[in-house]
Write a protein that holds these residues in place. Structure first.
Motif: not given
Lengths: 147, 81
Positions: A121-142
């Motif tokens: 999932k890539k999020e596009f923000y109001e300030d025109e920036s964008e970022a991939w949502v990478e839940c690093l917690g998932c890998k740690k068992g969360h």
């Protein structure tokens, strides 16, 4: 049944009822595009998918739900491509004789989809920036406890 | 020489600046070795701890040996739902 589609989920949700006279419970879940994440205002989402594997992995998740819980039927549909705020990104419907199994199976399916199915999932923000949502917690068992 | 198809997704695709490529190998290699080599080339910002391996559309271990003909995908943290 697990499906991926680029189009809106409205039609499939309206058409899919999983009618079964033996099913006294039907539980559904829908994940919607939220307008804020970690304090940043989101304007648009884009889901990228490894389609061949996502279909296989999604089917495995639904098959596992059948083995783990005495349910009658289950369907999960996930979108890919660009989604606007408020649109449904994922929809799950589970039926069972009694409500308890349907709730549990529905929870299992959404948790495993979020954990294993190769969608990004890539999020596009109001300030025109964008970022991939990478839940690093998932890998740690969360595991995600909320959509 | 045998070849492996590598597909890239999410932030790894951005770093590699391509969707996929064919990698030639002259002897079997572990998935982890291949990731390290590609990481040196493309400077993925993700540590291997956060990445999973898929070979022919199935999750596998980092120690899995590839000897040609496979499709290899490094899976960054997924974010469906």
């Amino acid at each position: 049944m697990f499906l991926l589609q680029e189009d809106s989920l409205e039609d499939i949700i309206n058409k899919t009822t999983l009618e079964n006279p033996e099913a006294g419970g039907a539980v559904s879940f829908e994940g919607r595009v939220r307008n804020i994440n970690k304090g940043k205002k989101v304007t648009l989402l884009e889901y990228q998918v490894y389609e061949e594997m996502a279909v296989l992995e999604g089917k495995k998740v639904v098959e596992e739900a059948f083995k783990l819980f005495p349910i009658k039927d289950a369907v999960c549909v996930h979108r890919y491509g660009q989604l606007k705020i408020g649109e449904r990104a994922v929809w799950i419907l589970v039926t069972s004789k009694h409500r308890k199994e349907a709730f549990k199976a529905c929870q299992y399916i959404i948790d495993e989809v979020k954990n294993r199915v190769p969608l990004w999932k890539k999020e596009f923000y109001e300030d025109e920036s964008e970022a991939w949502v990478e839940c690093l917690g998932c890998k740690k068992g969360h595991h995600h406890l909320s959509p | 020489m045998k070849s492996i198809k590598i597909k890239y997704f999410s932030s790894l695709r951005d770093a590699a600046k391509k969707d996929q490529e064919i990698l030639s190998i002259d002897s079997p290699k572990k998935a982890s070795q291949i990731f390290d080599e590609l990481n040196e080339r493309y400077h993925f910002h993700l540590d291997k701890t956060y990445v999973k391996v898929a070979i022919n559309e199935t999750y596998r271990d980092w120690d899995t040996l590839l000897d040609g003909g496979e499709t290899l995908v490094f899976i960054p943290p997924v974010a469906g739902g």
